[in-house]
Write a protein that holds these residues in place. Structure first.
Motif, mmCIF file in Angstrom:
data_model
loop_
_atom_site.group_PDB
_atom_site.id
_atom_site.type_symbol
_atom_site.label_atom_id
_atom_site.label_comp_id
_atom_site.label_asym_id
_atom_site.label_seq_id
_atom_site.Cartn_x
_atom_site.Cartn_y
_atom_site.Cartn_z
ATOM 1 N N ILE A 46 -6.905 5.368 0.566
ATOM 2 C CA ILE A 46 -7.140 4.522 1.743
ATOM 3 C C ILE A 46 -7.363 5.371 2.996
ATOM 4 O O ILE A 46 -8.332 5.158 3.733
ATOM 5 C CB ILE A 46 -5.988 3.511 1.920
ATOM 6 C CG1 ILE A 46 -6.075 2.416 0.836
ATOM 7 C CG2 ILE A 46 -6.023 2.879 3.305
ATOM 8 C CD1 ILE A 46 -4.907 1.447 0.822
ATOM 9 N N TYR B 150 -5.852 2.895 -4.115
ATOM 10 C CA TYR B 150 -4.988 2.756 -2.932
ATOM 11 C C TYR B 150 -4.619 4.117 -2.341
ATOM 12 O O TYR B 150 -4.361 4.230 -1.150
ATOM 13 C CB TYR B 150 -3.705 2.001 -3.291
ATOM 14 C CG TYR B 150 -3.922 0.541 -3.579
ATOM 15 C CD1 TYR B 150 -3.872 -0.404 -2.560
ATOM 16 C CD2 TYR B 150 -4.172 0.093 -4.875
ATOM 17 C CE1 TYR B 150 -4.068 -1.754 -2.825
ATOM 18 C CE2 TYR B 150 -4.369 -1.257 -5.142
ATOM 19 C CZ TYR B 150 -4.326 -2.164 -4.108
ATOM 20 O OH TYR B 150 -4.519 -3.502 -4.371
ATOM 21 N N TRP C 40 0.845 -1.214 0.000
ATOM 22 C CA TRP C 40 0.000 0.000 0.000
ATOM 23 C C TRP C 40 0.872 1.252 0.000
ATOM 24 O O TRP C 40 0.552 2.246 -0.649
ATOM 25 C CB TRP C 40 -0.865 0.061 1.246
ATOM 26 C CG TRP C 40 -1.970 -0.944 1.354
ATOM 27 C CD1 TRP C 40 -2.286 -1.933 0.463
ATOM 28 C CD2 TRP C 40 -2.903 -1.039 2.434
ATOM 29 N NE1 TRP C 40 -3.364 -2.645 0.930
ATOM 30 C CE2 TRP C 40 -3.761 -2.131 2.127
ATOM 31 C CE3 TRP C 40 -3.094 -0.327 3.609
ATOM 32 C CZ2 TRP C 40 -4.807 -2.500 2.982
ATOM 33 C CZ3 TRP C 40 -4.128 -0.699 4.457
ATOM 34 C CH2 TRP C 40 -4.977 -1.772 4.140
#
Length: 311
Positions: free
Chosen positions: A232, A229, A148
């Protein structure tokens, strides 16, 4: 046989594969995938009496890919699914998601229970909204090389993945992220450097499949998918009103026992505690020996479970 077309919804053009007549089922793919990931489910579900629609999700394949990172929040993507149902002329749908598509399906059911009457998540259990920003929490726990984090700086992962798209798809889908070590990135080797090269494809994936995925990514590039991503932490902020909320619709969870997403510390806890968020969980199917790309790897078991649940 399935057909494909492009539908305008929520301000973007969405490429969809569709088949069948009956109650609507929407299939949401994950990263780095496409509507093609559902090829085995589309025909099986249509044959079982459902109207099945699988979009290339926002930022992927032949669907619009806005440039702005802020266009990829959980609200934008769930909004796409709400608008898609309406654009198809339907009031309600059942929703199924795999990988990144699973959080989309879980949140669609959470935000709009009036539209989404049943929900199934593959490989990724519903997440408990933690106490702090996920990326910040990783940093505070001393982790700096989780994938991530590698995906955060715009352009870095894109350059690695777009250098040879077919190779990227072979490595990520063919080797998979079932090995936990693949989740941690050595910056000198990149994300792909952790995935063993040179092996033949698994028996559930063909060269023609790789070519199909590569053709989709040749259109979109990787930026759109990676932007999921990059939201997030933003998603954590946006979902504050749903802290500790439950999903009351009938729910199904399917995963492979060899999938690092559910075997790790966080994943295994989420699988164990799933009923807290899903009080109406009908089945928790863990397919022995299977990896992360579950609906491609084990279509027979996945299709049987989905059809039983959706009916």
């Amino acid at each position: 046989m399935s057909s494909s077309r492009t539908i305008s919804a929520n301000g973007i053009d969405m490429f969809v594969r569709e088949a069948g007549q009956g109650p609507l089922v929407v299939l949401c793919h994950g990263w780095p995938e496409l509507s093609y990931s559902w090829r085995h489910q589309i025909t099986a579900l249509a044959g079982a009496g459902f109207r099945v629609v699988a979009p290339d999700m926002r930022g992927f394949g032949r669907t619009s890919a806005p440039a702005d990172i802020s266009a990829y929040t959980i609200f934008d993507i769930v909004g796409d699914m709400v608008a898609l149902v309406a654009a198809l002329g339907e009031k309600q749908a059942m929703i199924v998601g795999h990988d990144w598509g699973a959080p989309i399906a879980w949140h669609a059911a959470l935000f709009r229970p009036d539209i989404f009457t049943k929900v199934a998540g593959l490989s990724v259990p519903p997440s408990f909204r933690g106490r702090g920003l996920p990326l910040e929490t990783l940093r505070q726990s001393g982790i700096t090389n989780f994938y991530w984090q590698y995906f955060q700086p715009p352009g870095v992962a894109e350059a690695e993945f777009e250098a040879d798209i077919a190779r990227t798809m072979r490595l990520v889908l063919g080797r998979g992220v079932s090995d936990p070590s693949a989740m941690f990135v050595d910056e000198t080797k990149g994300f792909l450097g952790n995935l063993p090269a040179g092996r033949s494809l698994p028996n559930w994936l063909t060269d023609a499949d790789i070519a199909e995925f590569a053709a989709g990514y040749a259109v979109s590039g990787f930026r759109g998918g990676l932007n999921w991503y990059r939201n997030i932490d933003r998603n954590w902020e946006l979902t504050a009103p749903w802290q500790d909320a439950r999903i009351h619709q009938p729910a199904l969870f399917i995963a492979g026992s060899a999938d690092a997403v559910i075997t790790g510390l966080i994943g295994s806890k989420r699988v164990a505690d799933m009923e807290r968020i899903l009080p109406n969980l009908k089945q928790k199917l863990i397919i022995e020996g299977a990896g992360h790309w579950i609906q491609q790897e084990c279509p027979g078991e996945v299709n049987a479970a989905l059809i039983t649940f959706l009916k």
